[in-house]
Scaffold this active site. Structure first.
Site, PDB file in Angstrom:
ATOM      1  N   ASP A   1      -6.045  -2.351  11.383  1.00 44.74           N
ATOM      2  CA  ASP A   1      -4.865  -1.489  11.370  1.00 44.74           C
ATOM      3  C   ASP A   1      -4.729  -0.812  12.729  1.00 44.74           C
ATOM      4  OD1 ASP A   1      -2.634  -0.164  10.460  1.00 44.74           O
ATOM      5  OD2 ASP A   1      -3.686   1.119   9.028  1.00 44.74           O
TER       6      ASP A   1
ATOM      7  N   CYS B   1       0.833  -1.209   0.000  1.00 50.57           N
ATOM      8  CA  CYS B   1       0.000   0.000   0.000  1.00 50.57           C
ATOM      9  C   CYS B   1       0.866   1.258   0.000  1.00 50.57           C
ATOM     10  CB  CYS B   1      -0.916   0.000   1.215  1.00 50.57           C
ATOM     11  SG  CYS B   1      -2.324   1.146   1.063  1.00 50.57           S
TER      12      CYS B   1
END
Length: 223
Positions: free
Chosen positions: A125, A7
């Site tokens: 996350d 990412c």
């Protein structure tokens, strides 16, 4: 096999390197306050050069659903990742089969909340005040394991070559999301770090028991 998402892609060279190393998906962050923010124009140009098998994921934070669809269509994005304070009703305005919702690991409340989201997968996350991700800090692996028992799981949060093997062995996530752990600086990836972590993940997978089967989140289709 644990799927791999790299990412925070901002450069064509990084995208092509990650794809060549075996990444299953690449993430493009359209949140303007992120140090890894990318414009739709840049993301579109990069996406056009990627191999067909690599999944393009757009990452959005508290964005208007109509704006999300506009960017997704313009860039050729396959999956949508909501990484902010979006509620279940916000998710229902987007195609569930293409949707990933990030939760921040603030305890079992996140586990219960996950059931309310009509999504393809949950991403766990670490989150801090004023930052929706990219902190370089580990998420709650205990909570990750409980989410994995109920929903397809993408594990994120401070993953790097020093802890990725332990993360896979402990959580057995369907996919891992790696960002700062393969960077030279914010938004600039390190080819050696990408290659190294992909090799570690594949080696770890080969030693995992066959019972640790994972779902294939990063595929096209499903609505």
């Amino acid at each position: 096999m644990t799927q791999i998402k790299i990412c925070g892609i901002t450069r064509r060279t990084d995208a092509l390197t990650a794809a060549a190393c075996g990444a299953d998906a690449l993430g493009f962050i359209f949140y303007e306050d992120s140090p890894r923010h990318v414009t739709p124009e840049t993301a579109r140009a990069v996406c056009r050069d990627l191999p067909d098998g690599v999944i393009r994921i757009g990452v959005f934070v508290n964005e208007n659903p109509s704006k999300i669809i506009e960017i997704v269509d313009f860039c050729g994005i396959d999956l949508i990742q909501l990484h902010g304070d979006e509620q279940p009703d916000d998710c229902r305005r987007l195609p569930a089969g293409r949707l990933i919702k990030a939760v921040s690991g603030r305890g079992d409340g996140d586990l219960a909340a996950s059931a309310q989201y009509p999504v393809r997968a949950i991403l766990l996350d670490h989150r801090e005040a004023g930052r929706y991700g990219g902190t370089g800090k580990a998420s709650d692996w205990g909570l990750a394991g409980r989410i994995k028992a109920a929903y397809p799981l993408i594990l994120a949060g401070g993953l790097h070559k020093g802890n990725i093997e332990e993360a896979i062995r402990s959580v057995a996530p369907d996919a891992v999301d790696i960002n700062s752990g393969v960077e030279q600086s914010a938004g600039k990836k390190d080819p050696k770090k990408i290659r190294n972590i992909v090799e570690i993940i594949r080696k770890t997978d080969s030693l995992q028991p066959s019972s640790n089967r994972t779902s294939q989140i990063f595929l096209r289709g499903r609505g």
